[in-house]
Design a protein around this motif. Structure first.
Motif, PDB file in Angstrom:
ATOM      1  N   ALA A 151       0.818  -1.241  -0.107  1.00 53.62           N
ATOM      2  CA  ALA A 151       0.119   0.115  -0.130  1.00 53.62           C
ATOM      3  C   ALA A 151       0.738   1.185   0.099  1.00 53.62           C
ATOM      4  O   ALA A 151       0.674   2.097   0.808  1.00 53.62           O
ATOM      5  N   GLY A 152       1.886   1.177  -1.033  1.00 57.92           N
ATOM      6  CA  GLY A 152       2.767   2.546  -0.811  1.00 57.92           C
ATOM      7  C   GLY A 152       3.897   2.813   0.274  1.00 57.92           C
ATOM      8  O   GLY A 152       4.557   3.558   0.102  1.00 57.92           O
ATOM      9  N   ALA A 153       3.772   1.712   1.309  1.00 59.01           N
ATOM     10  CA  ALA A 153       4.702   2.212   2.056  1.00 59.01           C
ATOM     11  C   ALA A 153       5.757   0.948   2.191  1.00 59.01           C
ATOM     12  O   ALA A 153       5.435  -0.135   1.869  1.00 59.01           O
ATOM     13  N   LEU A 154       6.722   1.222   2.434  1.00 56.53           N
ATOM     14  CA  LEU A 154       7.935   0.271   2.518  1.00 56.53           C
ATOM     15  C   LEU A 154       8.042  -0.357   3.971  1.00 56.53           C
ATOM     16  O   LEU A 154       8.399   0.219   4.904  1.00 56.53           O
ATOM     17  N   ILE A 155       7.621  -1.567   3.831  1.00 57.17           N
ATOM     18  CA  ILE A 155       7.424  -2.368   5.230  1.00 57.17           C
ATOM     19  C   ILE A 155       8.601  -2.685   5.849  1.00 57.17           C
ATOM     20  O   ILE A 155       9.008  -2.620   7.040  1.00 57.17           O
ATOM     21  N   GLU A 156       9.340  -3.400   5.034  1.00 54.97           N
ATOM     22  CA  GLU A 156      10.667  -3.754   5.473  1.00 54.97           C
ATOM     23  C   GLU A 156      11.752  -4.108   4.425  1.00 54.97           C
ATOM     24  O   GLU A 156      11.398  -4.211   3.207  1.00 54.97           O
ATOM     25  N   LEU A 157      12.937  -3.716   4.761  1.00 57.76           N
ATOM     26  CA  LEU A 157      13.951  -3.927   3.760  1.00 57.76           C
ATOM     27  C   LEU A 157      15.210  -4.808   4.424  1.00 57.76           C
ATOM     28  O   LEU A 157      15.744  -4.153   5.678  1.00 57.76           O
ATOM     29  N   GLY A 158      15.677  -5.537   4.156  1.00 60.68           N
ATOM     30  CA  GLY A 158      16.866  -6.195   4.596  1.00 60.68           C
ATOM     31  C   GLY A 158      17.711  -7.163   3.704  1.00 60.68           C
ATOM     32  O   GLY A 158      17.231  -7.445   2.547  1.00 60.68           O
ATOM     33  N   GLU A 159      18.693  -8.032   4.195  1.00 59.61           N
ATOM     34  CA  GLU A 159      19.323  -8.812   3.580  1.00 59.61           C
ATOM     35  C   GLU A 159      18.269  -9.789   3.062  1.00 59.61           C
ATOM     36  O   GLU A 159      17.564 -10.378   3.793  1.00 59.61           O
ATOM     37  N   THR A 160      18.447 -10.292   1.723  1.00 61.13           N
ATOM     38  CA  THR A 160      17.271 -11.286   1.079  1.00 61.13           C
ATOM     39  C   THR A 160      17.272 -12.451   1.852  1.00 61.13           C
ATOM     40  O   THR A 160      16.331 -12.802   2.269  1.00 61.13           O
ATOM     41  N   SER A 161      18.549 -13.063   2.438  1.00 59.30           N
ATOM     42  CA  SER A 161      18.411 -13.976   3.150  1.00 59.30           C
ATOM     43  C   SER A 161      17.576 -13.988   4.456  1.00 59.30           C
ATOM     44  O   SER A 161      16.839 -14.921   4.596  1.00 59.30           O
ATOM     45  N   LEU A 162      17.591 -12.803   5.074  1.00 61.50           N
ATOM     46  CA  LEU A 162      16.949 -12.657   6.369  1.00 61.50           C
ATOM     47  C   LEU A 162      15.551 -12.490   6.022  1.00 61.50           C
ATOM     48  O   LEU A 162      14.711 -13.170   6.718  1.00 61.50           O
ATOM     49  N   ILE A 163      15.311 -11.496   5.050  1.00 60.69           N
ATOM     50  CA  ILE A 163      13.856 -11.451   4.607  1.00 60.69           C
ATOM     51  C   ILE A 163      13.261 -12.599   4.407  1.00 60.69           C
ATOM     52  O   ILE A 163      12.090 -12.803   4.854  1.00 60.69           O
ATOM     53  N   PHE A 164      13.703 -13.724   3.467  1.00 63.76           N
ATOM     54  CA  PHE A 164      12.839 -14.789   3.338  1.00 63.76           C
ATOM     55  C   PHE A 164      12.909 -15.739   4.598  1.00 63.76           C
ATOM     56  O   PHE A 164      11.956 -16.764   4.596  1.00 63.76           O
ATOM     57  N   THR A 165      13.962 -15.826   5.225  1.00 61.29           N
ATOM     58  CA  THR A 165      14.039 -16.885   6.458  1.00 61.29           C
ATOM     59  C   THR A 165      13.369 -16.321   7.935  1.00 61.29           C
ATOM     60  O   THR A 165      12.537 -17.102   8.303  1.00 61.29           O
ATOM     61  N   ALA A 166      13.779 -14.980   8.176  1.00 62.65           N
ATOM     62  CA  ALA A 166      13.336 -14.604   9.243  1.00 62.65           C
ATOM     63  C   ALA A 166      12.907 -13.188   9.196  1.00 62.65           C
ATOM     64  O   ALA A 166      13.469 -12.127   9.627  1.00 62.65           O
ATOM     65  N   PRO A 167      11.745 -12.868   8.357  1.00 66.17           N
ATOM     66  CA  PRO A 167      11.120 -11.369   8.286  1.00 66.17           C
ATOM     67  C   PRO A 167      10.913 -10.806   9.717  1.00 66.17           C
ATOM     68  O   PRO A 167      10.422 -11.707  10.669  1.00 66.17           O
ATOM     69  N   ARG A 168      11.057  -9.666  10.026  1.00 69.03           N
ATOM     70  CA  ARG A 168      10.780  -8.966  11.208  1.00 69.03           C
ATOM     71  C   ARG A 168       9.547  -8.671  11.207  1.00 69.03           C
ATOM     72  O   ARG A 168       8.824  -8.544  12.549  1.00 69.03           O
TER      73      ARG A 168
END
Ligand SMILES: Nc1ncnc2c1ncn2[C@@H]1O[C@H](COP(=O)(O)OP(=O)(O)O)[C@@H](O)[C@H]1O
Ligand SMILES: [Mg+2]
Lengths: 253, 287
Positions: free
Chosen positions: A223-240
């Motif tokens: 919805a137009g907002a950046l919810i989360e940005l991080g290292e790809t491996s972390l985003i896919f395994t352990a999103p905050r």
């Protein structure tokens, strides 16, 4: 991974008329890194790319707020040379867009705009760019043929060659494989991986596996907002963030 | 439902009648014209009261006046269209201008002729001449060029413009190196039609270029095109062979306009084929 920041967005918001398409986005992309942007359709991914090369201004009623820095230059400032900016920031669109010219003239289009006239130089740029886009072997000896005769996958690699021919610093890819079959998509993916290091890449994709395979960093937009940005491996395994997790599980199931 | 069917049938019959009438006229013209066809028609000067005159100057006038009028109005109208379509943002003023051009397009040629006569000859004291007629033709053609140029540009997908801009092209470069080539086929096609339309124009030229059947030629002297000659021969001609002369002139005019339309269409198709590729034509392998 180098630590110099190539591209930095600071509180970027975009409106189309009264509708807000991006809300207060801040992010940084280090030099030579591949950033993947994921998110449901209509969340503003394309808009974000179009802010970076200022194509967004073409949409009637579009309003942009905030700051975007390329190296240390504020590219949203009024007196920015937009043509010069777009030379430094290449873009590959979702639908392959071969120009209605020959393959050669497609790739030579950018260099010619910027004043390269000498035929030997042009030929070398065209050949190098086509090689870099892994298209050379398929089109050598056919450079005078119309580009529209190429397959979808070839056309998309041609678009990449065309962008590379002006020697950009940043490359934006807007769902470059969504119109392609899996084989052709895989070839584009390989190329993106190869671009890593030499160019700074931002790729929008609807394909999470693709994001996981090609990117160093992943950003999730909703919805137009950046919810989360991080290292790809972390985003896919352990999103905050819960919303990221919900999106990833929803999409992967 | 049956009412729709009836209307449909009426329309079909009307079309048939119109086509039949047109064919009949063409055949009659061809019969009269070709029966007495003389090749010397193409190069002889016209004669006022004797038989055996030709239409040499009229052919030259038609070619030069129409081509020059296109030469003025095409670049001018195209630039206006580029400005409206590519440079300014859509606004009430732009929409108003657009309406204006569409409106101007449908003003009868004879009214344009009257205005040209009042302004160019009446106020500016230009001579009734080939030159003045050419300018009047260009004025008549201008709104049409604006409208068809805009249509041609509307046919160019936005993705091509954005593809060009994204490579660092300026708006001017985008128009010149992308929009123009991508709309060229359509422009060339329309140019042929517009050439034919101007070649067939008579009313406006009677006002501005006058009539001339004498053996002299010059920019600042009266001169007539084939269409005007056709009219004058048939209405006030004194030569005994006026009936066949008019038919021959008519045939010649039809042949010239048909040639312009067909040549432009062929060129246009050729451009499309070169751009769209071997799917529809043959692609060369050589580099
Ligand atoms: N040119 C435009 N004019 C008006 N609204 C637009 C325009 N382009 C995009 N939008 C709207 O902005 C939002 C974000 O669009 P977009 O950036 O294309 O999303 P995504 O690429 O993530 O699918 C959507 O709601 C879309 O409808
Ligand atoms: Mg999109």
């Amino acid at each position: 991974m180098s630590t110099t920041t190539k591209l930095r967005l600071e509180g970027v918001s975009v409106w189309y008329g009264a509708q807000m398409a991006l809300r207060d986005i801040s992010l940084q992309v280090p030099q030579g890194v591949v950033l993947a942007l994921i998110g449901p359709s209509g969340c503003g991914k394309s808009t974000l790319l179009r802010v970076v090369n200022r194509l967004v201004e073409r949409s009637p009623g579009a309003k942009v707020q905030g700051r975007v820095w390329l190296d240390n230059e504020d590219i949203l400032r009024r007196d920015m040379d937009v043509a010069q900016l777009r030379r430094r920031v290449g873009m590959i669109f979702q639908r392959p867009t071969p120009f209605p010219f020959s393959i050669f003239d497609n790739v030579a289009y950018g260099p010619r705009l910027h004043g390269v006239k000498d035929p030997v130089g042009l030929r070398r740029v065209v050949e190098d760019s086509l090689k870099q886009a892994a298209l050379w072997d398929e089109v050598r000896g056919k450079l005078r043929r119309p580009a529209s005769g190429l397959s979808g996958g070839q056309q998309q690699r041609l678009a990449l060659a065309r962008a590379l021919a002006v020697d950009p610093e940043v490359i934006l890819l807007d769902e470059p494989t969504s119109a392609l079959d899996p084989g052709a998509a895989a070839r584009i993916e390989e190329l993106v991986v190869k671009l890593k290091g030499r160019y700074t890449v931002v790729i929008v994709t609807h394909n999470l596996q693709q994001a996981a395979r090609v990117s160093d960093l992943t950003g999730f937009i909703q919805a137009g907002a950046l919810i989360e940005l991080g290292e790809t491996s972390l985003i896919f395994t352990a999103p905050r963030d819960q919303r990221t997790e919900a999106y990833l599980t929803g999409q992967l199931e | 439902m049956s009412r729709g069917r009836t209307l449909h049938q009426i329309a079909a019959v009307a079309t048939l009648v119109a086509v039949a009438a047109l064919c009949w006229v063409l055949i009659a013209l061809a019969r009269d014209g070709l029966e007495h066809w003389h090749w010397w028609l193409l190069w002889r000067y016209p004669r006022e009261i004797q038989a055996g005159g030709g239409v040499g100057p009229e052919i030259v006038n038609t070619m030069t006046m129409v081509s020059l009028a296109e030469g003025f109005s095409l670049p001018l109208g195209w630039c206006a269209a580029v400005w409206l379509s590519e440079y300014v943002r859509p606004s009430p003023t732009v929409r108003w201008l657009e309406r204006l051009f569409i409106g101007l397009q449908s003003i009868p040629a004879i009214v344009v002729g009257l205005v040209a006569f009042q302004v160019l000859i009446g106020a500016l004291h230009w001579p009734l001449s080939v030159g003045t007629g050419t300018v009047a033709l260009a004025i008549l053609n201008l709104p049409q060029v604006v409208v068809f140029s805009r249509q041609a540009m509307a046919g160019v997908p936005q993705s091509l413009r954005e593809g060009s801009l994204a490579l660092g092209a300026t708006p001017f470069q985008t128009v010149w190196t992308m929009v123009l080539p991508a709309s060229l086929a359509s422009l060339v096609d329309q140019m042929g039609l517009s050439w034919a339309r101007l070649a067939g124009e008579a009313a406006l030229l009677i006002f501005t270029a006058g009539l001339n059947v004498g053996p002299h030629w010059g920019w600042f002297q009266p001169g007539e095109t084939l269409a005007v000659h056709l009219w004058s021969v048939r209405t006030e001609g004194l030569m005994p062979d006026r009936a066949s002369l008019a038919a021959e002139t008519g045939i010649l005019l039809i042949a010239m306009t048909a040639l312009a339309i067909v040549a432009a269409k062929l060129l246009s198709n050729r451009i499309t084929r070169r751009q769209r590729g071997p799917g529809r034509g043959r692609g060369g392998d050589r580099e």
